[in-house]
Scaffold this motif. Sequence first.
Motif, PDB file in Angstrom:
ATOM      1  N   THR A 285      17.973  17.540   7.323  1.00  0.00           N
ATOM      2  CA  THR A 285      17.344  18.644   6.609  1.00  0.00           C
ATOM      3  C   THR A 285      16.098  18.171   5.868  1.00  0.00           C
ATOM      4  OG1 THR A 285      19.506  19.703   6.274  1.00  0.00           O
ATOM      5  CG2 THR A 285      17.696  20.446   4.881  1.00  0.00           C
ATOM      6  N   LYS A 286      15.011  18.929   6.019  1.00  0.00           N
ATOM      7  CA  LYS A 286      13.767  18.631   5.310  1.00  0.00           C
ATOM      8  C   LYS A 286      13.146  19.933   4.826  1.00  0.00           C
ATOM      9  CE  LYS A 286      12.628  14.377   7.793  1.00  0.00           C
ATOM     10  NZ  LYS A 286      11.585  13.644   8.574  1.00  0.00           N
ATOM     11  N   GLU A 287      12.345  19.823   3.768  1.00  0.00           N
ATOM     12  CA  GLU A 287      11.639  20.971   3.242  1.00  0.00           C
ATOM     13  C   GLU A 287      10.166  20.899   3.628  1.00  0.00           C
ATOM     14  OE1 GLU A 287      12.290  21.123  -0.941  1.00  0.00           O
ATOM     15  OE2 GLU A 287      14.392  21.705  -0.741  1.00  0.00           O
ATOM     16  N   GLY A 288       9.550  22.065   3.786  1.00  0.00           N
ATOM     17  CA  GLY A 288       8.152  22.097   4.170  1.00  0.00           C
ATOM     18  C   GLY A 288       7.455  23.333   3.646  1.00  0.00           C
ATOM     19  N   SER A 289       6.171  23.441   3.966  1.00  0.00           N
ATOM     20  CA  SER A 289       5.385  24.588   3.544  1.00  0.00           C
ATOM     21  C   SER A 289       4.319  24.873   4.595  1.00  0.00           C
ATOM     22  CB  SER A 289       4.723  24.331   2.189  1.00  0.00           C
ATOM     23  OG  SER A 289       3.816  23.247   2.280  1.00  0.00           O
ATOM     24  N   PHE A 290       3.762  26.082   4.540  1.00  0.00           N
ATOM     25  CA  PHE A 290       2.688  26.426   5.460  1.00  0.00           C
ATOM     26  C   PHE A 290       1.713  27.396   4.813  1.00  0.00           C
ATOM     27  CE2 PHE A 290       5.505  29.990   6.088  1.00  0.00           C
ATOM     28  CZ  PHE A 290       4.656  31.070   6.343  1.00  0.00           C
ATOM     29  N   TRP A 291       0.479  27.377   5.337  1.00  0.00           N
ATOM     30  CA  TRP A 291      -0.561  28.319   4.963  1.00  0.00           C
ATOM     31  C   TRP A 291      -1.107  28.977   6.219  1.00  0.00           C
ATOM     32  CZ3 TRP A 291      -2.349  30.007   0.334  1.00  0.00           C
ATOM     33  CH2 TRP A 291      -2.023  29.274  -0.806  1.00  0.00           C
ATOM     34  N   TYR A 292      -1.474  30.238   6.097  1.00  0.00           N
ATOM     35  CA  TYR A 292      -2.190  30.938   7.160  1.00  0.00           C
ATOM     36  C   TYR A 292      -3.353  31.698   6.542  1.00  0.00           C
ATOM     37  CZ  TYR A 292      -3.527  34.783  10.202  1.00  0.00           C
ATOM     38  OH  TYR A 292      -4.248  35.697  10.921  1.00  0.00           O
ATOM     39  N   ARG A 293      -4.511  31.662   7.222  1.00  0.00           N
ATOM     40  CA  ARG A 293      -5.646  32.493   6.828  1.00  0.00           C
ATOM     41  C   ARG A 293      -6.271  33.076   8.078  1.00  0.00           C
ATOM     42  NH1 ARG A 293     -10.380  29.526   3.974  1.00  0.00           N
ATOM     43  NH2 ARG A 293     -10.991  29.094   6.143  1.00  0.00           N
ATOM     44  N   SER A 294      -6.502  34.367   8.050  1.00  0.00           N
ATOM     45  CA  SER A 294      -7.101  35.055   9.180  1.00  0.00           C
ATOM     46  C   SER A 294      -8.581  34.689   9.287  1.00  0.00           C
ATOM     47  CB  SER A 294      -6.948  36.571   8.989  1.00  0.00           C
ATOM     48  OG  SER A 294      -7.545  37.270  10.036  1.00  0.00           O
ATOM     49  N   PRO A 295      -9.088  34.453  10.509  1.00  0.00           N
ATOM     50  CA  PRO A 295      -8.349  34.500  11.777  1.00  0.00           C
ATOM     51  C   PRO A 295      -7.935  33.117  12.263  1.00  0.00           C
ATOM     52  CG  PRO A 295     -10.702  34.589  12.216  1.00  0.00           C
ATOM     53  CD  PRO A 295     -10.544  34.436  10.713  1.00  0.00           C
ATOM     54  N   GLY A 296      -6.651  32.903  12.430  1.00  0.00           N
ATOM     55  CA  GLY A 296      -6.137  31.751  13.152  1.00  0.00           C
ATOM     56  C   GLY A 296      -6.201  30.400  12.488  1.00  0.00           C
ATOM     57  N   HIS A 297      -6.353  30.329  11.159  1.00  0.00           N
ATOM     58  CA  HIS A 297      -6.298  29.058  10.460  1.00  0.00           C
ATOM     59  C   HIS A 297      -4.867  28.835   9.983  1.00  0.00           C
ATOM     60  CE1 HIS A 297     -10.577  29.675  10.514  1.00  0.00           C
ATOM     61  NE2 HIS A 297     -10.801  28.515   9.925  1.00  0.00           N
ATOM     62  N   VAL A 298      -4.296  27.675  10.312  1.00  0.00           N
ATOM     63  CA  VAL A 298      -2.901  27.401   9.976  1.00  0.00           C
ATOM     64  C   VAL A 298      -2.737  25.963   9.489  1.00  0.00           C
ATOM     65  CG1 VAL A 298      -0.543  27.243  10.863  1.00  0.00           C
ATOM     66  CG2 VAL A 298      -2.029  29.088  11.629  1.00  0.00           C
TER      67      VAL A 298
ATOM     68  N   VAL B 175      -2.818  20.918  11.208  1.00  0.00           N
ATOM     69  CA  VAL B 175      -3.798  21.891  10.744  1.00  0.00           C
ATOM     70  C   VAL B 175      -4.591  22.406  11.933  1.00  0.00           C
ATOM     71  CG1 VAL B 175      -5.853  22.288   9.332  1.00  0.00           C
ATOM     72  CG2 VAL B 175      -4.017  20.799   8.482  1.00  0.00           C
ATOM     73  N   LYS B 176      -4.750  23.712  12.008  1.00  0.00           N
ATOM     74  CA  LYS B 176      -5.634  24.330  12.998  1.00  0.00           C
ATOM     75  C   LYS B 176      -6.717  25.095  12.253  1.00  0.00           C
ATOM     76  CE  LYS B 176      -5.956  27.791  16.678  1.00  0.00           C
ATOM     77  NZ  LYS B 176      -6.921  28.672  15.974  1.00  0.00           N
ATOM     78  N   ASN B 177      -7.975  24.781  12.553  1.00  0.00           N
ATOM     79  CA  ASN B 177      -9.085  25.546  12.026  1.00  0.00           C
ATOM     80  C   ASN B 177      -9.940  26.047  13.183  1.00  0.00           C
ATOM     81  OD1 ASN B 177     -10.854  23.336  12.745  1.00  0.00           O
ATOM     82  ND2 ASN B 177     -10.258  22.324  10.823  1.00  0.00           N
ATOM     83  N   ALA B 178     -11.137  26.481  12.926  1.00  0.00           N
ATOM     84  CA  ALA B 178     -11.947  27.090  13.981  1.00  0.00           C
ATOM     85  C   ALA B 178     -12.405  26.089  15.032  1.00  0.00           C
ATOM     86  CB  ALA B 178     -13.160  27.784  13.360  1.00  0.00           C
ATOM     87  N   LYS B 179     -12.414  24.798  14.709  1.00  0.00           N
ATOM     88  CA  LYS B 179     -12.970  23.796  15.608  1.00  0.00           C
ATOM     89  C   LYS B 179     -11.942  22.897  16.259  1.00  0.00           C
ATOM     90  CE  LYS B 179     -17.390  23.488  13.152  1.00  0.00           C
ATOM     91  NZ  LYS B 179     -18.333  22.570  12.463  1.00  0.00           N
ATOM     92  N   GLU B 180     -10.837  22.621  15.565  1.00  0.00           N
ATOM     93  CA  GLU B 180      -9.936  21.597  16.065  1.00  0.00           C
ATOM     94  C   GLU B 180      -8.517  21.781  15.544  1.00  0.00           C
ATOM     95  OE1 GLU B 180     -11.577  17.924  14.635  1.00  0.00           O
ATOM     96  OE2 GLU B 180     -11.281  18.455  12.533  1.00  0.00           O
ATOM     97  N   VAL B 181      -7.607  21.009  16.163  1.00  0.00           N
ATOM     98  CA  VAL B 181      -6.225  20.899  15.704  1.00  0.00           C
ATOM     99  C   VAL B 181      -5.988  19.438  15.333  1.00  0.00           C
ATOM    100  CG1 VAL B 181      -3.797  21.073  16.339  1.00  0.00           C
ATOM    101  CG2 VAL B 181      -5.409  22.806  17.137  1.00  0.00           C
ATOM    102  N   LEU B 182      -5.472  19.219  14.137  1.00  0.00           N
ATOM    103  CA  LEU B 182      -5.164  17.876  13.664  1.00  0.00           C
ATOM    104  C   LEU B 182      -3.660  17.732  13.508  1.00  0.00           C
ATOM    105  CD1 LEU B 182      -7.825  17.549  10.821  1.00  0.00           C
ATOM    106  CD2 LEU B 182      -8.021  16.732  13.170  1.00  0.00           C
ATOM    107  N   ILE B 183      -3.105  16.670  14.092  1.00  0.00           N
ATOM    108  CA  ILE B 183      -1.691  16.335  13.939  1.00  0.00           C
ATOM    109  C   ILE B 183      -1.635  14.998  13.210  1.00  0.00           C
ATOM    110  CG2 ILE B 183       0.519  16.002  15.092  1.00  0.00           C
ATOM    111  CD1 ILE B 183      -0.724  18.737  15.554  1.00  0.00           C
ATOM    112  N   MET B 184      -1.142  15.017  11.970  1.00  0.00           N
ATOM    113  CA  MET B 184      -1.251  13.851  11.110  1.00  0.00           C
ATOM    114  C   MET B 184       0.122  13.354  10.649  1.00  0.00           C
ATOM    115  SD  MET B 184      -4.439  15.436   8.872  1.00  0.00           S
ATOM    116  CE  MET B 184      -4.909  13.895   8.095  1.00  0.00           C
ATOM    117  N   GLU B 185       0.249  12.055  10.531  1.00  0.00           N
ATOM    118  CA  GLU B 185       1.442  11.416   9.989  1.00  0.00           C
ATOM    119  C   GLU B 185       1.012  10.645   8.747  1.00  0.00           C
ATOM    120  OE1 GLU B 185       4.298   9.666  12.878  1.00  0.00           O
ATOM    121  OE2 GLU B 185       2.705  10.036  14.333  1.00  0.00           O
ATOM    122  N   PRO B 186       1.065  11.274   7.564  1.00  0.00           N
ATOM    123  CA  PRO B 186       0.548  10.647   6.342  1.00  0.00           C
ATOM    124  C   PRO B 186       1.147   9.279   6.020  1.00  0.00           C
ATOM    125  CG  PRO B 186       0.923  12.981   5.987  1.00  0.00           C
ATOM    126  CD  PRO B 186       1.523  12.660   7.327  1.00  0.00           C
ATOM    127  N   LYS B 187       2.453   9.107   6.227  1.00  0.00           N
ATOM    128  CA  LYS B 187       3.077   7.830   5.906  1.00  0.00           C
ATOM    129  C   LYS B 187       2.532   6.700   6.770  1.00  0.00           C
ATOM    130  CE  LYS B 187       7.551   9.346   4.052  1.00  0.00           C
ATOM    131  NZ  LYS B 187       9.025   9.298   4.248  1.00  0.00           N
TER     132      LYS B 187
END
Length: 221
Positions: free
Chosen positions: A63-76, A87-99
């Motif tokens: 079990t883990k906790e998380g959060s999300f944001w959405y902003r129109s159009p299509g930013h997540v 993160v998805k914005n108008a130009k790219e998708v980033l998949i990050m592992e902070p640790k």
Amino acid sequence: MRFFLALSVVLAVFLPGKTSSVFGREVDLTPVQKWIDAQSKLDSLYGTFVQERKMKTVRRTFTKEGSFWYRSPGHVRWEIGQDYLAVKNAKEVLIMEPKKKKMKRYLIDALKEDQRLGGIAFIEAGFTRTLADFQKGFQVTKITKDEDYYSVETKIRDGKASLSLIKLVFYIYEKDYQLKAFQMFFRDKSTIYNRFTRIYPNKPVPNGTFTPSTDGYKVVK
């Protein structure tokens, strides 16, 4: 990959339409349409969730906790603790592992054109508003009702991703037609269940939410 699939599900949760044909049988998508109607004026959305992951070979539930944001159009932005950030914005998708300070970067144009990225290409659709766009990625196979909840069962159309992910179920609350949870079923019998604990419609989005700093990160393929 499974984390990315979970993000892709969130990107596709606003999906209008009336019926879907399954083996010549019509599925009434009225609950889905009402779900869309309830969120049609959405400019932004912030929420928190609890993710439960079960594996066939392990008795315990992770079990883990998380959060999300959405902003129109299509930013997540979809975040699980310090383990994953997507993160998805108008130009790219980033998949990050902070640790681990590792990340993957996909340009939106590459998601459209590179067939090798077929397993994640449907992320580009963002919060799609038409049934036609939704059906490019998903097929509604069944809708059932248990007390106050509709269970909307779907299959992913992408051949590569469907080799591991065999079913997605969205849980919609009848009283307000809001998405309360979704569950992913994998071919190896494992499941990922995401249950939303708080939802804040049209919440002001902090600056930089969809453009996280990548300083110190190593880009991997």
